[in-house]
Design a protein around this motif. Structure first.
Motif, PDB file in Angstrom:
ATOM      1  N   LEU A 149       0.771  -1.222   0.071  1.00 16.25           N
ATOM      2  CA  LEU A 149      -0.049   0.083  -0.062  1.00 16.25           C
ATOM      3  C   LEU A 149       0.942   1.394  -0.040  1.00 16.25           C
ATOM      4  N   LYS A 150       0.493   2.421  -0.581  1.00 17.33           N
ATOM      5  CA  LYS A 150       0.824   3.638  -0.603  1.00 17.33           C
ATOM      6  C   LYS A 150       2.573   3.370  -1.413  1.00 17.33           C
ATOM      7  N   THR A 151       2.538   2.521  -2.347  1.00 21.55           N
ATOM      8  CA  THR A 151       3.809   2.318  -2.786  1.00 21.55           C
ATOM      9  C   THR A 151       4.341   3.488  -3.644  1.00 21.55           C
ATOM     10  N   ARG A 152       3.357   4.023  -4.392  1.00 22.90           N
ATOM     11  CA  ARG A 152       3.844   4.953  -5.507  1.00 22.90           C
ATOM     12  C   ARG A 152       4.120   6.262  -4.675  1.00 22.90           C
ATOM     13  N   PHE A 153       4.072   6.152  -3.462  1.00 24.51           N
ATOM     14  CA  PHE A 153       4.521   7.579  -2.531  1.00 24.51           C
ATOM     15  C   PHE A 153       5.600   7.425  -2.017  1.00 24.51           C
ATOM     16  N   VAL A 154       6.031   6.134  -1.793  1.00 24.20           N
ATOM     17  CA  VAL A 154       7.229   5.818  -0.647  1.00 24.20           C
ATOM     18  C   VAL A 154       8.625   6.100  -1.385  1.00 24.20           C
ATOM     19  N   ASP A 155       9.571   6.167  -0.333  1.00 28.30           N
ATOM     20  CA  ASP A 155      11.030   6.250  -0.695  1.00 28.30           C
ATOM     21  C   ASP A 155      11.984   5.244  -0.492  1.00 28.30           C
ATOM     22  N   LEU A 156      11.255   4.079   0.332  1.00 29.31           N
ATOM     23  CA  LEU A 156      11.929   2.955   0.702  1.00 29.31           C
ATOM     24  C   LEU A 156      10.932   1.944   0.636  1.00 29.31           C
ATOM     25  N   GLY A 157      11.709   0.742   0.438  1.00 23.81           N
ATOM     26  CA  GLY A 157      10.955  -0.544   0.487  1.00 23.81           C
ATOM     27  C   GLY A 157      11.598  -1.513   1.344  1.00 23.81           C
ATOM     28  N   GLY A 209     -11.163  -0.928  -3.197  1.00 25.62           N
ATOM     29  CA  GLY A 209     -10.667  -0.005  -2.041  1.00 25.62           C
ATOM     30  C   GLY A 209     -10.255   1.237  -2.449  1.00 25.62           C
ATOM     31  N   ASP A 210     -10.608   2.236  -1.413  1.00 20.88           N
ATOM     32  CA  ASP A 210      -9.831   3.641  -1.631  1.00 20.88           C
ATOM     33  C   ASP A 210      -8.392   3.593  -1.486  1.00 20.88           C
ATOM     34  N   GLU A 211      -7.775   2.728  -1.076  1.00 16.93           N
ATOM     35  CA  GLU A 211      -6.265   2.599  -1.002  1.00 16.93           C
ATOM     36  C   GLU A 211      -5.933   1.685  -1.849  1.00 16.93           C
ATOM     37  N   HIS A 212      -5.210   1.946  -2.875  1.00 20.02           N
ATOM     38  CA  HIS A 212      -4.683   1.161  -4.000  1.00 20.02           C
ATOM     39  C   HIS A 212      -3.423   0.077  -3.605  1.00 20.02           C
ATOM     40  N   PHE A 213      -3.796  -1.011  -4.208  1.00 20.27           N
ATOM     41  CA  PHE A 213      -2.619  -1.954  -3.987  1.00 20.27           C
ATOM     42  C   PHE A 213      -1.442  -1.703  -5.140  1.00 20.27           C
ATOM     43  N   HIS A 214      -0.524  -2.416  -4.877  1.00 23.20           N
ATOM     44  CA  HIS A 214       0.592  -2.096  -6.166  1.00 23.20           C
ATOM     45  C   HIS A 214       1.229  -3.507  -6.196  1.00 23.20           C
ATOM     46  N   ARG A 215       1.698  -3.410  -7.524  1.00 26.56           N
ATOM     47  CA  ARG A 215       2.661  -4.412  -7.837  1.00 26.56           C
ATOM     48  C   ARG A 215       4.291  -3.729  -8.169  1.00 26.56           C
TER      49      ARG A 215
END
Length: 384
Positions: A161-169, A206-212
């Protein structure tokens, strides 16, 4: 807790509530709240919360925190959700990735990454789950190949979640393929802007998007390996137990329940809603028990006890309860459902669409029951 809060905890809660009541925070929280499948960027809100010192109060001062007890971090988490702050950034960045770094990172890693996370200037997500592995981390296929002192990671991660906004994984990958199902796994911090990282949307309701997240020979410095090489599985087990307090799911259930009650009063303020009183009472009792259960886990963690059994029970009970409350609440009539919808109808509609994933994230309900069963079987074997 057991079964109340100290005077210091009550004063701290009042301080947090006062800070979250400011018009600036309320406006930022409203802007950050998604609806009807639209997911806004919540980072401006979190930068504001970071400036207020509310994101990582339990971290040591040298890493951006306030040095308060871990239980105070739970108080902040409760008040954030009750103030309408979307909690995913806080859960992923502070409670999971940040806490993992605090637990297993080197001093250099802590000093490099934690202060920016605590200030709301940097954000993180978890890269564990894979398309063919699901929640079974022992079946993951992502590989981290050594390149001198560094690595290159190749693989695919899903449902973050929120992956398109994050700096670290925080990424789990195999450093020794073939070593065994739970051997040869290592953990890395991956720069999400590095070459070879591709983030795409997974369609959902959902209103929060899952990412690949596709990782194509992504360069990762050797200094971003967390803990020992091939030593990721024990760290993951401990981190997941720390993550599974159940508090975040309880807070969702509480918010949805309170919203449904408000909608009932708005729909017919003079009605006693006798046909719903029994179920309302049952939900209230279940929520009260769930809150106590979560705080039992939290106070144990604050005392240095990581109890995988209690954590599994808390996660199972709270996520199943939240899902059930959402299914019940969506049947509550809310004014404006068909035309100009109210905030209550938007919250309950969103809850119904979010709820199915709660019993999957952080370990499925089936996995939690397996942990409980294994624990009781172990006790039975010791008795005999």
């Amino acid at each position: 807790m057991r079964f109340g809060f100290t005077e210091d905890q009550r004063r701290f809660r009042a301080h947090v509530r006062e800070a979250l009541r400011s018009p600036e925070v309320r406006a930022a929280a409203a802007e950050a709240t998604g609806a009807d499948g639209v997911e806004p960027d919540a980072r401006p809100l979190y930068r504001l919360l970071g400036q207020l010192g509310l994101l990582a109060v339990h971290w040591p001062v040298e890493f951006g925190g306030s040095g308060r007890p871990p239980t105070d971090a739970a108080i902040v988490a409760e008040e954030l959700v009750r103030a309408g702050v979307p909690d995913t950034f806080h859960v992923n960045t502070i409670q999971i990735v940040g806490q993992f770094l605090l637990m297993a990172g080197s001093e250099e890693q802590k000093r490099r990454y934690l202060p920016a996370l605590a200030r709301g200037e940097s954000f993180a997500s978890v890269l564990y789950t894979e398309p063919d592995a699901g929640s079974d981390l022992g079946a993951l296929r992502a590989v981290a190949e050594p390149e001198g002192d560094d690595y290159r990671i190749t693989g695919t991660k899903v449902f973050s979640l929120k992956t398109r906004f994050v700096d670290l994984g925080l990424c789990a990958a195999r450093t020794t393929p073939g070593a065994g199902k739970y051997q040869g796994i290592s953990l890395f911090l991956v720069d999400m802007t590095a070459p070879g990282v591709t983030v795409s949307l997974i369609p959902g309701i959902g209103d929060e998007h899952f990412h690949r997240v596709d990782l194509d020979s992504v360069p990762v410095p050797g200094g971003n390996l967390i803990g020992p090489r091939d030593g990721g599985w024990p760290l993951l087990n401990e981190a997941l137990a720390v993550e599974r307090t159940g508090l975040d799911y309880y807070l969702k259930a509480e918010r949805w329940f309170d919203t449904a009650l408000g909608a009932l009063i708005d729909d017919a303020p003079d009605s006693g809603h006798e046909d719903r009183l029994e179920q309302i009472g049952r939900w209230h009792g279940a929520l009260t028990a769930d809150h106590v259960l979560s705080w039992e886990v939290l106070t144990g963690l604050a005392a240095g006890r990581v109890d995988q059994l209690s954590a599994a029970v808390a996660k199972y009970h709270s996520s199943e309860l939240a899902q059930s409350v959402a299914a019940w609440a969506v049947g509550i009539p809310t004014p404006g459902q068909r035309a100009e919808r109210t905030g209550e109808s938007l919250i309950l509609d969103s809850a119904y669409r979010e709820a199915p994933g709660l019993t999957l994230s952080a370990g499925t309900s089936e996995v939690m029951l397996q942990i409980v069963t294994a624990a009781f079987e172990s006790v039975g074997q010791e008795e005999y």
